[in-house]
Design an enzyme around this catalytic site. Sequence first.
Site, PDB file in Angstrom:
ATOM      1  N   LYS A   1      11.590 -15.655  20.685  1.00 44.14           N
ATOM      2  CA  LYS A   1      11.335 -17.102  20.826  1.00 44.14           C
ATOM      3  C   LYS A   1      11.415 -17.802  19.476  1.00 44.14           C
ATOM      4  O   LYS A   1      11.110 -18.987  19.369  1.00 44.14           O
ATOM      5  CB  LYS A   1       9.940 -17.325  21.420  1.00 44.14           C
ATOM      6  CG  LYS A   1       9.707 -16.640  22.752  1.00 44.14           C
ATOM      7  CD  LYS A   1       8.237 -16.794  23.166  1.00 44.14           C
ATOM      8  CE  LYS A   1       7.846 -15.741  24.174  1.00 44.14           C
ATOM      9  NZ  LYS A   1       6.386 -15.581  24.281  1.00 44.14           N
TER      10      LYS A   1
ATOM     11  N   ARG B   1      13.398   9.516  16.585  1.00 40.26           N
ATOM     12  CA  ARG B   1      12.567  10.366  15.739  1.00 40.26           C
ATOM     13  C   ARG B   1      11.436   9.616  15.045  1.00 40.26           C
ATOM     14  O   ARG B   1      10.274  10.048  15.073  1.00 40.26           O
ATOM     15  CB  ARG B   1      13.426  11.046  14.645  1.00 40.26           C
ATOM     16  CG  ARG B   1      14.173  12.244  15.105  1.00 40.26           C
ATOM     17  CD  ARG B   1      15.512  12.309  14.396  1.00 40.26           C
ATOM     18  NE  ARG B   1      16.341  11.256  14.921  1.00 40.26           N
ATOM     19  CZ  ARG B   1      17.113  11.397  16.008  1.00 40.26           C
ATOM     20  NH1 ARG B   1      17.196  12.557  16.593  1.00 40.26           N
ATOM     21  NH2 ARG B   1      17.809  10.384  16.481  1.00 40.26           N
ATOM     22  N   THR B   2      11.785   8.528  14.390  1.00 36.72           N
ATOM     23  CA  THR B   2      10.784   7.892  13.526  1.00 36.72           C
ATOM     24  C   THR B   2       9.622   7.355  14.357  1.00 36.72           C
ATOM     25  O   THR B   2       8.455   7.617  14.063  1.00 36.72           O
ATOM     26  CB  THR B   2      11.442   6.760  12.715  1.00 36.72           C
ATOM     27  OG1 THR B   2      12.633   7.275  12.126  1.00 36.72           O
ATOM     28  CG2 THR B   2      10.514   6.250  11.637  1.00 36.72           C
TER      29      THR B   2
ATOM     30  N   ARG C   1      10.005  -1.070  11.735  1.00 38.36           N
ATOM     31  CA  ARG C   1      11.459  -0.934  11.532  1.00 38.36           C
ATOM     32  C   ARG C   1      12.090  -2.285  11.828  1.00 38.36           C
ATOM     33  O   ARG C   1      11.825  -2.887  12.871  1.00 38.36           O
ATOM     34  CB  ARG C   1      12.069   0.141  12.429  1.00 38.36           C
ATOM     35  CG  ARG C   1      13.604   0.133  12.353  1.00 38.36           C
ATOM     36  CD  ARG C   1      14.229   1.327  13.016  1.00 38.36           C
ATOM     37  NE  ARG C   1      14.026   2.539  12.239  1.00 38.36           N
ATOM     38  CZ  ARG C   1      14.561   3.715  12.544  1.00 38.36           C
ATOM     39  NH1 ARG C   1      15.350   3.834  13.608  1.00 38.36           N
ATOM     40  NH2 ARG C   1      14.333   4.776  11.804  1.00 38.36           N
TER      41      ARG C   1
ATOM     42  N   HIS D   1      14.465   3.875   3.769  1.00 37.80           N
ATOM     43  CA  HIS D   1      13.746   4.584   4.837  1.00 37.80           C
ATOM     44  C   HIS D   1      12.892   5.641   4.116  1.00 37.80           C
ATOM     45  O   HIS D   1      13.176   6.835   4.170  1.00 37.80           O
ATOM     46  CB  HIS D   1      14.782   5.231   5.763  1.00 37.80           C
ATOM     47  CG  HIS D   1      14.245   5.700   7.090  1.00 37.80           C
ATOM     48  ND1 HIS D   1      12.894   5.794   7.378  1.00 37.80           N
ATOM     49  CD2 HIS D   1      14.900   6.126   8.207  1.00 37.80           C
ATOM     50  CE1 HIS D   1      12.750   6.251   8.613  1.00 37.80           C
ATOM     51  NE2 HIS D   1      13.950   6.452   9.134  1.00 37.80           N
TER      52      HIS D   1
HETATM   53  N1   CP Z   1      16.430   9.610  11.260  1.00 38.41           N
HETATM   54  C1   CP Z   1      15.986   8.533  11.959  1.00 38.41           C
HETATM   55  O1   CP Z   1      15.521   7.531  11.382  1.00 38.41           O
HETATM   56  O2   CP Z   1      16.110   8.653  13.303  1.00 38.41           O
HETATM   57  P1   CP Z   1      15.726   7.550  14.390  1.00 38.41           P
HETATM   58  O3   CP Z   1      16.662   6.371  14.168  1.00 38.41           O
HETATM   59  O4   CP Z   1      15.906   8.212  15.705  1.00 38.41           O
HETATM   60  O5   CP Z   1      14.308   7.120  14.125  1.00 38.41           O
END
Ligand code: CP
Length: 310
Positions: free
Chosen positions: A82, A52-53, A103, A131
């Site tokens: 590396k 999603r993100t 991320r 998040h």
């Molecule tokens: N909710 C969420 O962060 O989903 P993903 O890990 O698929 O990005």
Amino acid sequence: MSPNRHIIESQQFTPESIIKLFELALRFERGEKLKPLEEKIVATLFYEPSTRTRLSFESAVLRLGGKVISTENAKEFSSASKGETIEDTIRVIGGYVDAIVLRHYEVGAARRASLVSPVPIINAGDGVGQHPTQALLDAYTIYKRFGRLNNLTIQFIGDLANGRTVRSLVYLLSKFPNNRFIFVSPKILRMRDDILEYLIKHQIDYIETEEIQTDDVDVNYITRIQKERFGDNLEVFESVFGKYVIDNELADKFPITSIIMHPLPRVNEISTDVDSNLRAVYFKQAKNGLYVRMAILDQVVAEESFLFAA
Ligand code: CP
């Protein structure tokens, strides 16, 4: 554009800026065509898996007229494999693009990146830390349903120790008055002390329990027990996996006006028979991520932004 327009944690936003962001997201949801990212390139740099993100951010960039470069498995396919540090990687990629969506598996990685980055960093999840863009889309979903972000009872269920979405949403909703939190988890997955201390300090009402409540609740926010956070402790994982499962019988006991949310992905904690329950909003929630992330990106590049302190 200021390079200091980083999105690191939920605490950085004001209630006024959050509501303005939602008004902008609503314009995108209604189909307004704006191209603030024309001539801009955004990097999505993901050291942990995502559906999603990453894809909602990439879709948002494209819809806003920008271009995307991406590393979907940066742990393996970037020079991190590396031994390159996140700081060096960010300094380099920051020379190629106008913003970086990051991320990472380490708490604090987004903040570390922001300290050396020549362009805005958007935290798309830092380990068990935060998040914040998920919290914004969660709050947008709640706001659209209830028309407010105050005077709500929010029940969080599942892995509260490792759930970064839960942590960010609690910080975000704590900015609005008279909200009350119910934290439902096995003892070993209790909400961490930093959040509880924050709630006590700000005199925000909460309870901790191992039992799901079905009365007097507006939002039921279910989370996955995150196997990837248990390392080799699979016995411990198995002792809690499956402890909370929302099926349609249980869902129907929640108030008819309440909603059932989940950041997704789900494993077994919400049965598929709940998907058609009137209370279930988790797929709408995921779709809302697109509009909220369009609004976030718009503000990251805007000449004058309401989302960031001057
Ligand atoms: N909710 C969420 O962060 O989903 P993903 O890990 O698929 O990005």
